[in-house]
Design a protein around this motif. Structure first.
Motif, PDB file in Angstrom:
ATOM      1  N   ALA A  85      12.813   8.478  67.077  1.00 21.43           N
ATOM      2  CA  ALA A  85      13.036   9.672  66.259  1.00 21.43           C
ATOM      3  C   ALA A  85      12.151   9.606  65.020  1.00 21.43           C
ATOM      4  O   ALA A  85      11.911   8.530  64.465  1.00 21.43           O
ATOM      5  CB  ALA A  85      14.501   9.759  65.862  1.00 21.43           C
ATOM      6  N   VAL A  86      11.676  10.764  64.583  1.00 24.13           N
ATOM      7  CA  VAL A  86      10.751  10.806  63.454  1.00 24.13           C
ATOM      8  C   VAL A  86      11.328  10.082  62.246  1.00 24.13           C
ATOM      9  O   VAL A  86      10.647   9.277  61.589  1.00 24.13           O
ATOM     10  CB  VAL A  86      10.392  12.266  63.106  1.00 24.13           C
ATOM     11  CG1 VAL A  86       9.630  12.340  61.788  1.00 24.13           C
ATOM     12  CG2 VAL A  86       9.564  12.893  64.219  1.00 24.13           C
ATOM     13  N   ALA A  87      12.581  10.364  61.911  1.00 24.21           N
ATOM     14  CA  ALA A  87      13.191   9.743  60.733  1.00 24.21           C
ATOM     15  C   ALA A  87      13.262   8.227  60.874  1.00 24.21           C
ATOM     16  O   ALA A  87      13.021   7.490  59.903  1.00 24.21           O
ATOM     17  CB  ALA A  87      14.587  10.310  60.507  1.00 24.21           C
ATOM     18  N   ASP A  88      13.574   7.734  62.068  1.00 19.87           N
ATOM     19  CA  ASP A  88      13.648   6.286  62.286  1.00 19.87           C
ATOM     20  C   ASP A  88      12.271   5.642  62.138  1.00 19.87           C
ATOM     21  O   ASP A  88      12.136   4.559  61.556  1.00 19.87           O
ATOM     22  CB  ASP A  88      14.216   5.983  63.674  1.00 19.87           C
ATOM     23  CG  ASP A  88      15.679   6.382  63.807  1.00 19.87           C
ATOM     24  OD1 ASP A  88      16.360   6.516  62.767  1.00 19.87           O
ATOM     25  OD2 ASP A  88      16.129   6.563  64.955  1.00 19.87           O
ATOM     26  N   VAL A  89      11.255   6.299  62.681  1.00 20.78           N
ATOM     27  CA  VAL A  89       9.899   5.766  62.569  1.00 20.78           C
ATOM     28  C   VAL A  89       9.463   5.724  61.104  1.00 20.78           C
ATOM     29  O   VAL A  89       8.856   4.744  60.649  1.00 20.78           O
ATOM     30  CB  VAL A  89       8.918   6.595  63.417  1.00 20.78           C
ATOM     31  CG1 VAL A  89       7.470   6.200  63.121  1.00 20.78           C
ATOM     32  CG2 VAL A  89       9.213   6.422  64.903  1.00 20.78           C
ATOM     33  N   LEU A  90       9.780   6.758  60.344  1.00 19.37           N
ATOM     34  CA  LEU A  90       9.415   6.776  58.932  1.00 19.37           C
ATOM     35  C   LEU A  90      10.063   5.616  58.183  1.00 19.37           C
ATOM     36  O   LEU A  90       9.424   4.942  57.372  1.00 19.37           O
ATOM     37  CB  LEU A  90       9.820   8.106  58.293  1.00 19.37           C
ATOM     38  CG  LEU A  90       9.014   9.330  58.724  1.00 19.37           C
ATOM     39  CD1 LEU A  90       9.633  10.604  58.150  1.00 19.37           C
ATOM     40  CD2 LEU A  90       7.553   9.222  58.288  1.00 19.37           C
ATOM     41  N   ARG A  91      11.339   5.355  58.443  1.00 11.26           N
ATOM     42  CA  ARG A  91      12.004   4.219  57.773  1.00 11.26           C
ATOM     43  C   ARG A  91      11.383   2.887  58.213  1.00 11.26           C
ATOM     44  O   ARG A  91      11.246   1.961  57.400  1.00 11.26           O
ATOM     45  CB  ARG A  91      13.501   4.211  58.087  1.00 11.26           C
ATOM     46  CG  ARG A  91      14.302   5.390  57.578  1.00 11.26           C
ATOM     47  CD  ARG A  91      14.456   5.511  56.086  1.00 11.26           C
ATOM     48  NE  ARG A  91      14.937   4.360  55.351  1.00 11.26           N
ATOM     49  CZ  ARG A  91      16.201   3.893  55.332  1.00 11.26           C
ATOM     50  NH1 ARG A  91      17.139   4.475  56.095  1.00 11.26           N
ATOM     51  NH2 ARG A  91      16.549   2.873  54.577  1.00 11.26           N
ATOM     52  N   ASP A  92      11.018   2.784  59.494  1.00  9.10           N
ATOM     53  CA  ASP A  92      10.351   1.567  59.960  1.00  9.10           C
ATOM     54  C   ASP A  92       9.046   1.338  59.195  1.00  9.10           C
ATOM     55  O   ASP A  92       8.747   0.206  58.777  1.00  9.10           O
ATOM     56  CB  ASP A  92      10.055   1.653  61.459  1.00  9.10           C
ATOM     57  CG  ASP A  92      11.290   1.525  62.330  1.00  9.10           C
ATOM     58  OD1 ASP A  92      12.342   1.069  61.826  1.00  9.10           O
ATOM     59  OD2 ASP A  92      11.212   1.885  63.523  1.00  9.10           O
ATOM     60  N   LEU A  93       8.272   2.404  59.016  1.00  6.91           N
ATOM     61  CA  LEU A  93       7.006   2.280  58.292  1.00  6.91           C
ATOM     62  C   LEU A  93       7.243   1.841  56.849  1.00  6.91           C
ATOM     63  O   LEU A  93       6.527   0.972  56.330  1.00  6.91           O
ATOM     64  CB  LEU A  93       6.251   3.613  58.316  1.00  6.91           C
ATOM     65  CG  LEU A  93       5.751   4.091  59.678  1.00  6.91           C
ATOM     66  CD1 LEU A  93       5.103   5.470  59.544  1.00  6.91           C
ATOM     67  CD2 LEU A  93       4.761   3.104  60.287  1.00  6.91           C
ATOM     68  N   LEU A  94       8.250   2.425  56.212  1.00 10.90           N
ATOM     69  CA  LEU A  94       8.548   2.051  54.828  1.00 10.90           C
ATOM     70  C   LEU A  94       8.875   0.565  54.716  1.00 10.90           C
ATOM     71  O   LEU A  94       8.426  -0.125  53.790  1.00 10.90           O
ATOM     72  CB  LEU A  94       9.713   2.886  54.289  1.00 10.90           C
ATOM     73  CG  LEU A  94       9.477   4.381  54.109  1.00 10.90           C
ATOM     74  CD1 LEU A  94      10.748   5.057  53.585  1.00 10.90           C
ATOM     75  CD2 LEU A  94       8.312   4.662  53.180  1.00 10.90           C
ATOM     76  N   GLY A  95       9.670   0.049  55.648  1.00  9.23           N
ATOM     77  CA  GLY A  95      10.028  -1.361  55.624  1.00  9.23           C
ATOM     78  C   GLY A  95       8.820  -2.264  55.837  1.00  9.23           C
ATOM     79  O   GLY A  95       8.684  -3.303  55.183  1.00  9.23           O
ATOM     80  N   ILE A  96       7.945  -1.875  56.753  1.00 10.54           N
ATOM     81  CA  ILE A  96       6.734  -2.656  57.003  1.00 10.54           C
ATOM     82  C   ILE A  96       5.861  -2.699  55.747  1.00 10.54           C
ATOM     83  O   ILE A  96       5.408  -3.763  55.315  1.00 10.54           O
ATOM     84  CB  ILE A  96       5.952  -2.061  58.188  1.00 10.54           C
ATOM     85  CG1 ILE A  96       6.721  -2.275  59.501  1.00 10.54           C
ATOM     86  CG2 ILE A  96       4.553  -2.675  58.283  1.00 10.54           C
ATOM     87  CD1 ILE A  96       6.179  -1.486  60.672  1.00 10.54           C
ATOM     88  N   TRP A  97       5.632  -1.542  55.145  1.00 12.95           N
ATOM     89  CA  TRP A  97       4.781  -1.487  53.950  1.00 12.95           C
ATOM     90  C   TRP A  97       5.425  -2.203  52.771  1.00 12.95           C
ATOM     91  O   TRP A  97       4.737  -2.839  51.978  1.00 12.95           O
ATOM     92  CB  TRP A  97       4.481  -0.038  53.586  1.00 12.95           C
ATOM     93  CG  TRP A  97       3.648   0.668  54.610  1.00 12.95           C
ATOM     94  CD1 TRP A  97       2.708   0.109  55.425  1.00 12.95           C
ATOM     95  CD2 TRP A  97       3.685   2.055  54.937  1.00 12.95           C
ATOM     96  NE1 TRP A  97       2.160   1.079  56.237  1.00 12.95           N
ATOM     97  CE2 TRP A  97       2.734   2.270  55.960  1.00 12.95           C
ATOM     98  CE3 TRP A  97       4.425   3.133  54.470  1.00 12.95           C
ATOM     99  CZ2 TRP A  97       2.510   3.537  56.518  1.00 12.95           C
ATOM    100  CZ3 TRP A  97       4.211   4.384  55.014  1.00 12.95           C
ATOM    101  CH2 TRP A  97       3.252   4.582  56.029  1.00 12.95           C
ATOM    102  N   ALA A  98       6.740  -2.105  52.651  1.00 15.45           N
ATOM    103  CA  ALA A  98       7.422  -2.775  51.537  1.00 15.45           C
ATOM    104  C   ALA A  98       7.228  -4.282  51.589  1.00 15.45           C
ATOM    105  O   ALA A  98       7.188  -4.951  50.549  1.00 15.45           O
ATOM    106  CB  ALA A  98       8.913  -2.433  51.543  1.00 15.45           C
ATOM    107  N   GLY A  99       7.103  -4.836  52.795  1.00 13.89           N
ATOM    108  CA  GLY A  99       6.891  -6.262  52.952  1.00 13.89           C
ATOM    109  C   GLY A  99       5.435  -6.667  52.897  1.00 13.89           C
ATOM    110  O   GLY A  99       5.108  -7.832  53.140  1.00 13.89           O
TER     111      GLY A  99
END
Length: 245
Positions: free
Chosen positions: A198-212
């Motif tokens: 889902a678009v929203a799930d993918v966006l949160r995944d990206l945020l977590g990756i970039w945050a790390g």
């Protein structure tokens, strides 16, 4: 491939995340594999630059800020990430279609026909990487994102203060506030992200990756499905991109 974060600890908000990306120079932070072999690579600095220009458009054209509801009616795509980042940086609430009971003030879409008759301000996005204008007839009053975004400044101008208690992301499953929008940081790896989520799930995944301090290799849904059926192609992609699943 491990990518060490530039600074440790959780990322408190989108403003801090974009600042880290902007300071990241030429390291790849988002690599997009689209349909028909399209590949787009964005460094942290380029990704933040796209977001900054888009923030300026949203604020200057639509007075976007806390309380503004922005529907992002786009598929999983690198441009979808840019528009979500920009709306959040302005303090707006991002909703996926049909998930928010509040009528949107702004709609960002690649399919303007779906919003015929809507009173919302309309931004029409062309998804192909080389698009310089929307390849179709724009509805009256709509903004062509492909040509408009590039006219705005590279540095974010005046932007309203984000109100942490407001909703940042609204889906059918519920809402996430600005204060908790950026997930706990990932391990700093280069990660293959399946575009069939889902678009929203993918966006949160990206945020977590970039945050790390990590980097994302994002596939379109069709490309993800093709990779599932072709082990050799998947192995080549992971090796070429030095990514993990």
């Amino acid at each position: 491939m491990q990518i060490a974060p530039r600074s440790g600890g959780p990322v408190p908000d989108i403003a801090a995340l974009l600042a880290r990306l902007a300071a990241d120079g030429g390291r790849p932070r988002l690599t997009w594999y689209g349909d028909d072999g399209e590949r787009v690579e964005l460094s942290g600095a380029v990704l933040a630059n796209w977001a900054s220009k888009t923030v300026n458009l949203l604020v200057e054209e639509f007075d976007t800020g806390p309380g503004t509801h922005v529907v992002v009616d786009l598929p999983v795509h690198w441009r979808t990430a840019v528009w979500a980042l920009a709306a959040w940086r302005a303090g707006a609430t991002v909703a996926v279609p049909d998930a928010d009971a509040v009528p949107p003030e702004v709609v960002v879409t690649d399919s303007p026909d779906r919003w015929a008759g809507s009173p919302a301000d309309l931004v029409v996005v062309s998804l192909p990487a080389l698009a310089r204008r929307y390849d179709g007839e724009l509805p009256a009053g709509a903004i062509d994102a492909a040509s408009a975004v590039m006219t705005y400044g590279d540095a974010i101008g005046w932007v309203p203060e984000v109100e942490p208690q407001r909703d940042a992301l609204v889906t059918a499953a519920g809402a996430v506030g600005h204060a908790s929008l950026v997930p706990d940081p990932g391990p700093g790896a280069r990660v293959l992200v399946d575009g069939r989520g889902a678009v929203a799930d993918v966006l949160r995944d990206l945020l977590g990756i970039w945050a790390g301090g990590g980097s994302a290799v994002l596939t379109s849904p069709a490309t993800a499905a093709e990779l599932d059926l072709d082990d050799a192609r998947l192995t080549r992609l992971l090796s070429t991109e030095q990514a993990q699943r």
